[in-house]
Design a protein around this motif. Structure first.
Motif, PDB file in Angstrom:
ATOM      1  N   MET A   1       0.846  -1.198   0.000  1.00 49.57           N
ATOM      2  CA  MET A   1       0.000   0.000   0.000  1.00 49.57           C
ATOM      3  C   MET A   1       0.876   1.239   0.000  1.00 49.57           C
ATOM      4  SD  MET A   1      -2.839   1.189   2.847  1.00 49.57           S
ATOM      5  CE  MET A   1      -3.870  -0.227   2.503  1.00 49.57           C
ATOM      6  N   ASP A   2       0.580   2.174  -0.892  1.00 50.86           N
ATOM      7  CA  ASP A   2       1.340   3.413  -0.937  1.00 50.86           C
ATOM      8  C   ASP A   2       0.976   4.301   0.239  1.00 50.86           C
ATOM      9  OD1 ASP A   2       0.995   3.583  -4.521  1.00 50.86           O
ATOM     10  OD2 ASP A   2       2.581   2.685  -3.292  1.00 50.86           O
ATOM     11  N   SER A   3       1.974   4.944   0.833  1.00 50.72           N
ATOM     12  CA  SER A   3       1.720   5.847   1.948  1.00 50.72           C
ATOM     13  C   SER A   3       1.105   7.130   1.440  1.00 50.72           C
ATOM     14  CB  SER A   3       3.030   6.167   2.689  1.00 50.72           C
ATOM     15  OG  SER A   3       2.819   7.153   3.656  1.00 50.72           O
ATOM     16  N   MET A   4       0.185   7.712   2.233  1.00 43.96           N
ATOM     17  CA  MET A   4      -0.434   8.977   1.852  1.00 43.96           C
ATOM     18  C   MET A   4       0.448  10.156   2.244  1.00 43.96           C
ATOM     19  SD  MET A   4      -3.480   9.077   4.719  1.00 43.96           S
ATOM     20  CE  MET A   4      -4.273  10.489   3.975  1.00 43.96           C
ATOM     21  N   PHE A   5       1.513   9.873   3.016  1.00 42.70           N
ATOM     22  CA  PHE A   5       2.446  10.919   3.398  1.00 42.70           C
ATOM     23  C   PHE A   5       3.862  10.435   3.130  1.00 42.70           C
ATOM     24  CE2 PHE A   5      -0.714  13.492   5.287  1.00 42.70           C
ATOM     25  CZ  PHE A   5      -1.578  12.676   6.014  1.00 42.70           C
TER      26      PHE A   5
ATOM     27  N   GLN B   1       1.550  -6.006   7.217  1.00 38.52           N
ATOM     28  CA  GLN B   1       0.949  -7.100   6.461  1.00 38.52           C
ATOM     29  C   GLN B   1      -0.033  -7.883   7.325  1.00 38.52           C
ATOM     30  OE1 GLN B   1       4.139  -9.448   4.762  1.00 38.52           O
ATOM     31  NE2 GLN B   1       5.088  -7.645   3.818  1.00 38.52           N
ATOM     32  N   ALA B   2       0.325  -8.078   8.603  1.00 34.37           N
ATOM     33  CA  ALA B   2      -0.578  -8.770   9.521  1.00 34.37           C
ATOM     34  C   ALA B   2      -1.813  -7.924   9.810  1.00 34.37           C
ATOM     35  CB  ALA B   2       0.155  -9.093  10.818  1.00 34.37           C
ATOM     36  N   LEU B   3      -1.608  -6.634   9.999  1.00 33.55           N
ATOM     37  CA  LEU B   3      -2.718  -5.725  10.255  1.00 33.55           C
ATOM     38  C   LEU B   3      -3.748  -5.799   9.140  1.00 33.55           C
ATOM     39  CD1 LEU B   3      -3.924  -3.359  11.949  1.00 33.55           C
ATOM     40  CD2 LEU B   3      -2.484  -1.817  10.583  1.00 33.55           C
ATOM     41  N   ASP B   4      -3.283  -5.920   7.904  1.00 37.51           N
ATOM     42  CA  ASP B   4      -4.178  -5.978   6.752  1.00 37.51           C
ATOM     43  C   ASP B   4      -5.047  -7.236   6.744  1.00 37.51           C
ATOM     44  OD1 ASP B   4      -3.223  -3.561   5.834  1.00 37.51           O
ATOM     45  OD2 ASP B   4      -1.768  -4.463   4.447  1.00 37.51           O
ATOM     46  N   GLN B   5      -4.686  -8.232   7.548  1.00 38.69           N
ATOM     47  CA  GLN B   5      -5.470  -9.467   7.607  1.00 38.69           C
ATOM     48  C   GLN B   5      -6.559  -9.415   8.680  1.00 38.69           C
ATOM     49  OE1 GLN B   5      -3.078 -13.170   7.529  1.00 38.69           O
ATOM     50  NE2 GLN B   5      -1.288 -11.836   7.253  1.00 38.69           N
ATOM     51  N   THR B   6      -6.655  -8.305   9.377  1.00 37.54           N
ATOM     52  CA  THR B   6      -7.592  -8.202  10.493  1.00 37.54           C
ATOM     53  C   THR B   6      -8.572  -7.053  10.277  1.00 37.54           C
ATOM     54  OG1 THR B   6      -6.435  -6.565  11.882  1.00 37.54           O
ATOM     55  CG2 THR B   6      -5.631  -8.839  11.947  1.00 37.54           C
ATOM     56  N   THR B   7      -9.536  -6.975  11.193  1.00 38.49           N
ATOM     57  CA  THR B   7     -10.470  -5.846  11.213  1.00 38.49           C
ATOM     58  C   THR B   7     -10.149  -4.897  12.358  1.00 38.49           C
ATOM     59  OG1 THR B   7     -12.039  -7.137  12.544  1.00 38.49           O
ATOM     60  CG2 THR B   7     -12.319  -7.193  10.142  1.00 38.49           C
ATOM     61  N   ALA B   8      -8.953  -4.995  12.914  1.00 40.39           N
ATOM     62  CA  ALA B   8      -8.548  -4.111  14.009  1.00 40.39           C
ATOM     63  C   ALA B   8      -8.687  -2.660  13.564  1.00 40.39           C
ATOM     64  CB  ALA B   8      -7.113  -4.404  14.428  1.00 40.39           C
ATOM     65  N   HIS B   9      -9.277  -1.833  14.425  1.00 43.77           N
ATOM     66  CA  HIS B   9      -9.514  -0.438  14.057  1.00 43.77           C
ATOM     67  C   HIS B   9      -8.487   0.525  14.644  1.00 43.77           C
ATOM     68  CE1 HIS B   9     -11.049  -0.018  18.159  1.00 43.77           C
ATOM     69  NE2 HIS B   9     -11.925  -0.982  17.915  1.00 43.77           N
TER      70      HIS B   9
ATOM     71  N   TYR C   1       7.194   6.520   9.501  1.00 38.24           N
ATOM     72  CA  TYR C   1       6.748   5.634   8.425  1.00 38.24           C
ATOM     73  C   TYR C   1       5.583   4.774   8.904  1.00 38.24           C
ATOM     74  CZ  TYR C   1       6.645   1.704   5.187  1.00 38.24           C
ATOM     75  OH  TYR C   1       6.227   0.733   4.299  1.00 38.24           O
ATOM     76  N   LEU C   2       5.706   4.181  10.099  1.00 30.31           N
ATOM     77  CA  LEU C   2       4.652   3.329  10.636  1.00 30.31           C
ATOM     78  C   LEU C   2       3.357   4.111  10.824  1.00 30.31           C
ATOM     79  CD1 LEU C   2       3.621   0.695  11.879  1.00 30.31           C
ATOM     80  CD2 LEU C   2       4.663   1.396  14.050  1.00 30.31           C
ATOM     81  N   VAL C   3       3.462   5.297  11.390  1.00 30.21           N
ATOM     82  CA  VAL C   3       2.269   6.130  11.573  1.00 30.21           C
ATOM     83  C   VAL C   3       1.607   6.424  10.234  1.00 30.21           C
ATOM     84  CG1 VAL C   3       1.423   8.407  12.279  1.00 30.21           C
ATOM     85  CG2 VAL C   3       3.040   7.171  13.734  1.00 30.21           C
ATOM     86  N   ASN C   4       2.398   6.848   9.270  1.00 26.76           N
ATOM     87  CA  ASN C   4       1.855   7.172   7.950  1.00 26.76           C
ATOM     88  C   ASN C   4       1.124   5.992   7.326  1.00 26.76           C
ATOM     89  OD1 ASN C   4       2.602   9.878   7.746  1.00 26.76           O
ATOM     90  ND2 ASN C   4       4.586   9.410   6.829  1.00 26.76           N
ATOM     91  N   GLU C   5       1.719   4.824   7.408  1.00 26.62           N
ATOM     92  CA  GLU C   5       1.116   3.641   6.811  1.00 26.62           C
ATOM     93  C   GLU C   5      -0.191   3.255   7.508  1.00 26.62           C
ATOM     94  OE1 GLU C   5       1.941   1.870   4.064  1.00 26.62           O
ATOM     95  OE2 GLU C   5       3.374   3.487   3.685  1.00 26.62           O
ATOM     96  N   CYS C   6      -0.242   3.410   8.808  1.00 28.60           N
ATOM     97  CA  CYS C   6      -1.469   3.076   9.549  1.00 28.60           C
ATOM     98  C   CYS C   6      -2.568   4.087   9.261  1.00 28.60           C
ATOM     99  CB  CYS C   6      -1.169   3.014  11.041  1.00 28.60           C
ATOM    100  SG  CYS C   6      -0.093   1.644  11.514  1.00 28.60           S
ATOM    101  N   VAL C   7      -2.206   5.362   9.187  1.00 28.77           N
ATOM    102  CA  VAL C   7      -3.179   6.397   8.843  1.00 28.77           C
ATOM    103  C   VAL C   7      -3.714   6.163   7.431  1.00 28.77           C
ATOM    104  CG1 VAL C   7      -3.479   8.865   8.398  1.00 28.77           C
ATOM    105  CG2 VAL C   7      -2.252   8.102  10.443  1.00 28.77           C
ATOM    106  N   ALA C   8      -2.833   5.795   6.517  1.00 28.25           N
ATOM    107  CA  ALA C   8      -3.244   5.515   5.142  1.00 28.25           C
ATOM    108  C   ALA C   8      -4.252   4.378   5.072  1.00 28.25           C
ATOM    109  CB  ALA C   8      -2.019   5.181   4.287  1.00 28.25           C
ATOM    110  N   ARG C   9      -4.197   3.480   6.043  1.00 24.56           N
ATOM    111  CA  ARG C   9      -5.129   2.357   6.100  1.00 24.56           C
ATOM    112  C   ARG C   9      -6.423   2.716   6.828  1.00 24.56           C
ATOM    113  NH1 ARG C   9      -0.161   0.259   5.327  1.00 24.56           N
ATOM    114  NH2 ARG C   9       0.048  -1.888   4.582  1.00 24.56           N
ATOM    115  N   GLY C  10      -6.548   3.951   7.250  1.00 23.79           N
ATOM    116  CA  GLY C  10      -7.760   4.386   7.925  1.00 23.79           C
ATOM    117  C   GLY C  10      -7.850   3.968   9.377  1.00 23.79           C
TER     118      GLY C  10
END
Length: 381
Positions: A1-5, A122-130, A147-156
Motif C-alpha cells: 500500500m502506498d503511503s499517503m504521506f 501485512q498482519a494488520l491488513d489481515q484483520t479488522t482491528a480499528h 513511516y509506521l504512523v503514515n502507513e497506519c493512517v493511510a489504512r484508515g
C-alpha cells in the motif's frame, strides 16, 4: 500500500535526536535500567519467581488467578474480537522512570527494524482491528516511527502514540506535535500527577516542568480542545503501593488544576494500576511492600472487569516481532499460546489460530482486575 504521506523520519546517524540520550539534557533519569545494573530482576523468569514466592495461601484460592476467574464464571480466558494492534517499537527511551514496567532507557538497544514493521503492516491488513497503539520505550525514537504512523493512517486506522512528553523537547523531534496533529494521531501522555512533587518523585527531577512545556506545545497545535482529530489523553498511575483512584473524579480534579495553575487543557484522563513487574517490582521488594501489594491486588479482585481485559481484544507485538496477549505478558516473556506447533511470530501471523488461543495468565494479572480494573485504556468498570 502506498503511503499517503512521505516518510520524513530523520536518517540514522550517531546522534539522530540532536542530543546524546544518555545525558540529563535529553530527559530526567532518576535511576538506570535493571539490565544496565545487571540486576537479577532484569530476567523475566526471576520476576515471575519473585511473585510466585510470596505466600498467598491465606487469600481466596491462594492467589491463583485462573481459580478466581473461574469463580467469576470464566472457565478459561479466551480472546474476543481483535480490535487493537499494540506495537512496541523498542525499549529505547530518553528517560529511566522508577516505575517503568518495560525497563526502558537510553541504554536499551532493542529496536524494531523496518522489516518487522512491514510484517506488522501485512498482519494488520489481515484483520479488522480499528486501532494501532504504538508504544515503547519512547516510540518516537524509533527511526521508522513516522513511516509506521503514515502507513497506519493511510489504512484508515485510529493511531495512538504513547508519549512520555519530554521526548517532544528533543531538538530533532520538536516538530512532532504539529506532525502528529496533521495526521489525527491521538497522543496518550504519561503524567503521574498534576502536581510537581509526585511527578518528579516518580519520573525524575525536572520532569514536571518539561511535561508542562510539552503539553503547551500540544495545546498550541490544537490538542486537548475537544477535537476528536486532536485527542490528548493523560495517563496516570499511583506513586506508591496502592490502587489508582476513581478515574472520573481524578479527571475533573486534574482538568481544574492544570488549567488554573498552568493553562493546560486535555480531553480525558486514564488511570492505571502499577503492575508488580520490572522496576516497580524492584521498588516493592526494596521497600518491603511486595507482599502487601500482592495481597491488595488479590483482595481487590473485581469479577466485573474480566470481560473488558485488554488481553481479550488486543494483540501485543514486541520489537522483534514476537506475539503476546498483552504488554505486561510481553515484558515477562510470556508468549501467546499457539494451537499449532509453529512458534507465533508476526511473520507467520494468521487471524484464525490467533482467535483459537487461550490467554496466558499469572499472578501479575491481578493488577488488571483490581478495583475498577486497569488496562491500556484506563479503568475497565
Amino acid at each position: 500500500m502506498d503511503s499517503m504521506f512521505e516518510d520524513t523520519q530523520t536518517p540514522e546517524m550517531t546522534l539522530p535526536y540532536g542530543v546524546d540520550l544518555n545525558e540529563i539534557a535529553a530527559g530526567p533519569k532518576p535511576t538506570t535500567s535493571l539490565q544496565r545494573r545487571r540486576s537479577p530482576l532484569a530476567e523475566p523468569s526471576r520476576q515471575l519467581a519473585s511473585l510466585e514466592a510470596i505466600d498467598l495461601s491465606q487469600l481466596p484460592h491462594a492467589g491463583e488467578f485462573s481459580a478466581r476467574i473461574a469463580e467469576a464464571g470464566w472457565a478459561e480466558l479466551r480472546p474476543a474480537t481483535l480490535e487493537i494492534f499494540q506495537i512496541n517499537v523498542g525499549k529505547l527511551c530518553n528517560m529511566t522512570c522508577r516505575h517503568c514496567h518495560v525497563d526502558a532507557g537510553p541504554d536499551r538497544r532493542e529496536i524494531m527494524d523496518r522489516e518487522t514493521i512491514e510484517a506488522c503492516l501485512q498482519a494488520l491488513d489481515q484483520t479488522t482491528a480499528h486501532t494501532v497503539d504504538i508504544t515503547g520505550g519512547a516510540p518516537e525514537l524509533n527511526l521508522h516511527f513516522r513511516y509506521l504512523v503514515n502507513e497506519c493512517v493511510a489504512r484508515g486506522k485510529h493511531v495512538i502514540d504513547r508519549c512520555n512528553l519530554t521526548v517532544l523537547l528533543l531538538p530533532t523531534l520538536q516538530d512532532l506535535p504539529q506532525w502528529l496533529a496533521e495526521r489525527g494521531v491521538e497522543v496518550v501522555c504519561s503524567l503521574p500527577h498534576y502536581r510537581k512533587f509526585n511527578t518528579d518523585n516518580q519520573r525524575g527531577q525536572g520532569t514536571f516542568e518539561q511535561s508542562i512545556e510539552a503539553l503547551h506545545r500540544l495545546n498550541a497545535v490544537g490538542y486537548g480542545t475537544g477535537n476528536p482529530q486532536r485527542r490528548l489523553t493523560l495517563m496516570s498511575n499511583p506513586v506508591g503501593a496502592f490502587l489508582a483512584s476513581n478515574q472520573t473524579k481524578m479527571e475533573q480534579e486534574w482538568k481544574a488544576g492544570l488549567l488554573k495553575n498552568h493553562g493546560v487543557t486535555f480531553d480525558r484522563l486514564i488511570a492505571l494500576n502499577n503492575m508488580p513487574i520490572s522496576r516497580f517490582l524492584e521498588w516493592l521488594e526494596a521497600s518491603g511492600n511486595l507482599e502487601g501489594y500482592l495481597e491488595l491486588l488479590v483482595n481487590s479482585f473485581n469479577p466485573a472487569t474480566v470481560s473488558g481485559l485488554m488481553c481479550r481484544n488486543t494483540l501485543s507485538i514486541s520489537w522483534d516481532g514476537r506475539l503476546f496477549d498483552c504488554d505486561f505478558n510481553q515484558m515477562l516473556n510470556l508468549e501467546v499460546q499457539s494451537p499449532t506447533d509453529q512458534r507465533p511470530h508476526i511473520r507467520n501471523f494468521h487471524p484464525d489460530w490467533l482467535a483459537q488461543r487461550h490467554i496466558v495468565t499469572g499472578r501479575h494479572c491481578f493488577g488488571c482486575t483490581a478495583g475498577a480494573g486497569s488496562s491500556c485504556g484506563g479503568a475497565i468498570e
